[in-house]
Design an enzyme around this catalytic site. Structure first.
Site, PDB file in Angstrom:
ATOM      1  N   ASP A 276      -9.746 103.199  81.322  1.00 32.75           N
ATOM      2  CA  ASP A 276     -10.534 101.976  81.267  1.00 32.75           C
ATOM      3  C   ASP A 276     -11.834 102.231  80.500  1.00 32.75           C
ATOM      4  O   ASP A 276     -12.519 103.238  80.713  1.00 32.75           O
ATOM      5  CB  ASP A 276     -10.848 101.525  82.695  1.00 32.75           C
ATOM      6  N   GLU A 312      -8.307 102.296  76.401  1.00 27.19           N
ATOM      7  CA  GLU A 312      -8.841 100.964  76.142  1.00 27.19           C
ATOM      8  C   GLU A 312     -10.034 101.209  75.218  1.00 27.19           C
ATOM      9  O   GLU A 312     -11.103 101.629  75.683  1.00 27.19           O
ATOM     10  CB  GLU A 312      -9.281 100.285  77.433  1.00 27.19           C
TER      11      GLU A 312
END
Length: 638
Positions: A276, A312
Site C-alpha cells: 500500500d 501501489e
C-alpha cells in the site's frame, strides 16, 4: 535488538496480549488517557504525567526486561513458537453480514479458516482465478473519529501490528490453533491452484498524527519509528494522508518490515505482497528514490526476492505518483491503464494512442527498465473507488453514508452514467450499462499484462454510488450472492472471457511486441488498423476524434517456448473496438487471398456467441455496433 524484536515480543508475552485486548473496549469508546494531549493543553508526547503513557511505559519496560533471556533462547525457538496468529480476515474480505448462526456451520469444517477457504474456492476456482489478493489482515484499530460517527474501519488500512492478524476475527482462544487454521486456508487455496497475495500497510500506523492515541510505536521510540518534521519534531511528516509516516530510513524499522515479510512467506506460506502506498517506502530524504535501501534489501533477500512484489506506485506526497518507475522485480498497479480504459469507453477523444500502449502491455512504462508485460497489473476498478456497476451508473459520488458531507473520496472518477444518474428502469440505459460493463471486462481480460478484477465486479456488485466505502461494514460493502438474470449473464460472460484468455497465449505474451514483420510471415506480430482495414499511420494516431480502432495479434509470431521447449504457436486474433455513439462498418483485413475471419465474441450481445457462426472474407465490412467490442479469429483455408 530492541527494535528488531518488538513485534515478536508483542506476540510472545501474555502481559502485552492482555494490553492489546484493551483495544477491544477502546473500539467502542476511546478513553482520553490514550492520547498524548489534553483538550486544554496540547502537550503532545511530552505529557509524561498521562496515566496511560505511564501504563504503556511500565509494560514496555517489563517486556524489555526479558530481552536478554529471549535473545539467549532465539536459536532454540522455531518461528512458529513465537509468531502466533489469530484472525478471520476473509469475513471482511467477502463482505458477508455479521456471522449470526455461522459459527455452527464453521464448526463442521473443523476451523474457521477451512470454512472460509471453502467459501473462497467455489467462486474463484469457478472463474479460473489464479491469485486471491486479500485486503490487509494485520491487526488494525478503529479510530475515534469513525466510532464517534457510528462507523467502523472496514478495510483495515490502519495497522498497529505487523505480525498479528486482526484480533476481532479470532474464533479460538488457543492462539496456536490460529496458525494451523490460517495455514489450512492457504493450503486449501493452493490445492485449488489459487495463490494468496497479502495487502500490507508498512507506510503508516493507526496511531495517527500528533493528536492520535499512544498504542505502541509512539510509546516505544517515537523519533525512531516515525518521520518527524525537521523544524518542528512534535509534528509528523505525512506522505500517506493518515497522519504519520513510518521511518523506513531507520535500519531497525527497515529490519522490522523485512522480518514481518519473511514471516508471512516462510511460516504462513503466502505467495506475495501488494504494498500500500509503496512510494512512501522509497522516500529517502524527501523524493522517491528507486535506489533506496528498501529496494536494495528486498532484492538481495534470498526469500523476498523470489515472491511476487506488487506496488501501489503512488502516495499523497509531492512527486509520489511513480507509475512505471519501480525497479526490476516489481509489478505495479497500472493507474494509467485504469484511467485510459475509463476515458476511452466513456467516449473521450484523443485516447487511441494511449489505448494502444495499454492494450499491448504498457511497454512505454516497463520495457525501458528491463521488465516484461507481467509488470503491469491491469485494472479498471479496485476496492477504493466505484465498483464496475457504479462506474457506468453514476457521474458523481454518493458518500453521504460516510457522514463527512460527501467530502471524502475522489471526485475524479472518469465515470459516465449512460444518461441517468443512479438506478433506473429505462431499458435502453440498462442495456447500455450492461454493454459498457462487458466492454471494460473484455478490454481488461484481452490486454497484455496481468488482469485484476475487483471481487464482485464479475457479477455487477453495487455500492450505490459510494466510492470510498472504507467505513461501511453493512449492505453497502457486502456481497449479495443472490444474482438477478443480468448479473448471471455478466458472470457467464466474464467466465467465457477468462477461458478465452487461458486457452490462447497470444493474449498473455511474456515479451513485448516488436511491431515489425517477423521473418517468414506476411504480417507483423501486432498491427493497428483503421476502420477501412488499412494500418494506422502516424497522422491517424494524432487525430482527436478517432474512437474506433482494430488490433491484429499474430499467433504464429509469439517467438516464445512452451514448458517443453517447443515453439509457442497460437491462432491469430482481431480485436475491434468502437467507443463511438454510432455503429461503424469495419473492413476486415486481408493480408493475402483466401483470408477468412470467424466471429468469437461481441459485447453488443449479452452472451459470448450470439451472432451466427459464419466465416467472413477478408475485405468484408463487419457491422461494429456503437460502443462495443468484437473479437474474431483467423481461420485456415479449408
Amino acid at each position: 535488538m530492541r527494535h528488531r524484536l518488538v513485534c515478536v515480543l508483542f506476540e510472545k508475552f501474555d502481559d502485552y496480549t492482555d494490553f492489546l485486548r484493551q483495544f477491544e473496549g477502546m473500539q467502542n469508546s476511546w478513553a482520553g488517557g490514550y492520547y498524548s494531549w489534553r483538550t486544554n493543553r496540547a502537550s503532545f508526547f511530552q505529557d509524561r504525567d498521562n496515566p496511560v503513557f505511564k501504563d504503556v511505559h511500565e509494560k514496555i519496560t517489563s517486556i524489555e526486561a526479558t530481552l536478554k533471556e529471549l535473545h539467549e533462547q532465539m536459536d532454540n525457538l522455531g518461528a512458529g513458537e513465537y509468531f502466533l496468529i489469530s484472525s478471520l480476515v476473509i469475513l471482511a474480505l467477502l463482505g458477508l453480514p455479521a456471522p449470526r448462526g455461522v459459527m455452527d456451520v464453521i464448526s463442521s469444517y473443523g476451523s474457521a479458516w477451512a470454512f472460509w477457504a471453502a467459501i473462497l474456492i467455489v467462486p474463484l476456482a469457478g472463474l479460473g482465478v489464479a491469485s486471491a489478493a486479500l485486503l490487509p489482515i494485520h491487526t488494525f484499530i478503529n479510530d475515534s473519529l469513525l466510532l464517534d460517527k457510528g462507523l467502523t474501519n472496514y478495510w483495515g488500512y490502519n495497522s498497529i501490528g505487523f505480525f498479528a492478524p486482526e484480533i476481532h476475527y479470532a474464533t479460538s482462544s488457543v492462539r496456536s490453533e490460529h496458525v494451523w487454521e490460517f495455514k489450512t486456508m492457504v493450503k486449501a487455496l493452493h490445492s485449488a491452484g489459487i495463490e494468496v497475495i497479502l495487502d500490507v500497510v508498512y507506510n503508516h500506523t493507526g496511531e495517527g498524527n500528533h493528536l492520535g492515541p499512544t498504542l505502541s510505536f509512539r510509546g516505544i521510540d517515537n523519533a525512531s519509528y516515525y518521520r518527524l518534521g525537521p523544524d518542528e519534531p512534535r509534528y509528523y511528516l505525512d506522505y500517506t494522508g493518515c497522519g504519520n509516516t513510518l521511518n523506513v530510513r531507520h535500519p531497525r524499522i527497515l529490519q522490522l518490515i523485512m522480518d514481518s515479510l519473511r514471516y508471512w512467506v516462510l511460516e504462513m506460506h503466502v505467495d506475495g505482497f501488494r504494498f500500500d502506498l509503496a512510494s512512501t517506502l522509497a522516500r529517502e530524504l524527501h523524493d522517491v528514490d528507486r535506489l533506496s535501501a528498501f529496494f536494495d534489501i528486498i532484492h538481495q533477500d534470498p526469500v523476498l526476492s523470489q515472491v511476487k512484489l506488487i506496488a501501489e506506485p503512488w502516495d499523497l506526497g509531492e512527486g509520489g505518483y511513480q507509475v512505471g518507475n519501480f525497479p526490476a522485480g516489481w509489478a505495479e498497479w497500472n493507474g494509467k491503464y485504469r484511467d485510459t480504459i475509463r476515458r476511452y469507453w466513456k467516449g473521450d477523444g484523443g485516447q487511441v494512442a494511449e489505448l494502444a500502449y495499454r492494450l499491448s502491455g504498457s511497454s512505454d512504462l516497463y520495457e525501458g527498465s528491463g521488465r516484461r508485460p507481467h509488470a503491469s497489473i491491469n485494472f479498471v476498478t479496485a476496492h477504493d473507488g466505484f465498483t464496475l456497476h457504479d462506474l457506468v451508473s453514476y457521474n458523481q459520488k454518493r458518500n453521504e453514508a460516510n457522514r463527512d458531507n460527501n467530502h471524502d473520496g475522489t471526485d475524479d472518477n472518469l465515470s459516465w452514467n449512460c444518461g441517468v444518474d443512479g438506478p433506473t428502469a429505462k431499458p435502453s440505459i440498462v442495456a447500455l450499462r450492461e454493454r459498457q460493463k462487458r466492454n471494460m471486462l473484455a478490454t481488461l481480460l484481452l490486454s497484455q499484462g496481468v488482469p485484476m478484477i475487483c471481487g464482485g465486479d464479475e457479477m455487477g456488485r453495487t455500492q450505490h454510488g459510494n466510492n470510498n466505502a472504507y467505513c461501511q461494514d453493512n449492505e453497502i460493502s457486502w456481497v449479495d450472492w443472490t444474482m438477478s438474470k443480468p448479473q448471471q449473464a455478466l458472470l457467464a460472460f466474464t467466465k467465457s472471457l477468462i477461458v478465452l484468455r487461458q486457452e490462447h497465449p497470444v493474449f498473455r505474451r511474456r515479451r513485448f511486441f516488436q511491431g515489425r514483420r517477423i521473418r517468414g510471415t506476411e504480417v507483423k506480430d501486432i498491427s493497428w488498423l483503421r476502420p477501412d482495414g488499412k494500418e494506422m499511420t502516424d497522422e491517424d494516431w494524432a487525430v482527436g476524434y478517432v474512437r474506433c480502432v482494430g488490433v491484429r495479434l499474430a499467433g504464429h509470431a509469439i517467438e516464445e517456448k512452451d514448458p517443453k521447449g517447443r515453439p509457442l504457436l497460437d491462432e491469430t486474433f482481431l480485436i475491434l473496438l468502437n467507443a463511438h455513439h454510432e455503429p461503424r462498418p469495419f473492413t476486415l483485413p486481408a493480408h493475402k487471398r483466401g483470408v477468412r475471419w470467424q466471429p468469437v465474441l461481441e459485447t453488443a450481445a449479452s452472451h459470448a456467441n450470439q451472432r451466427q457462426v459464419t466465416l467472413l472474407k477478408g475485405g468484408f465490412q463487419y457491422d461494429l455496433e456503437a460502443r462495443s467490442l468484437a473479437v474474431l479469429r483467423l481461420r485456415p483455408k479449408s
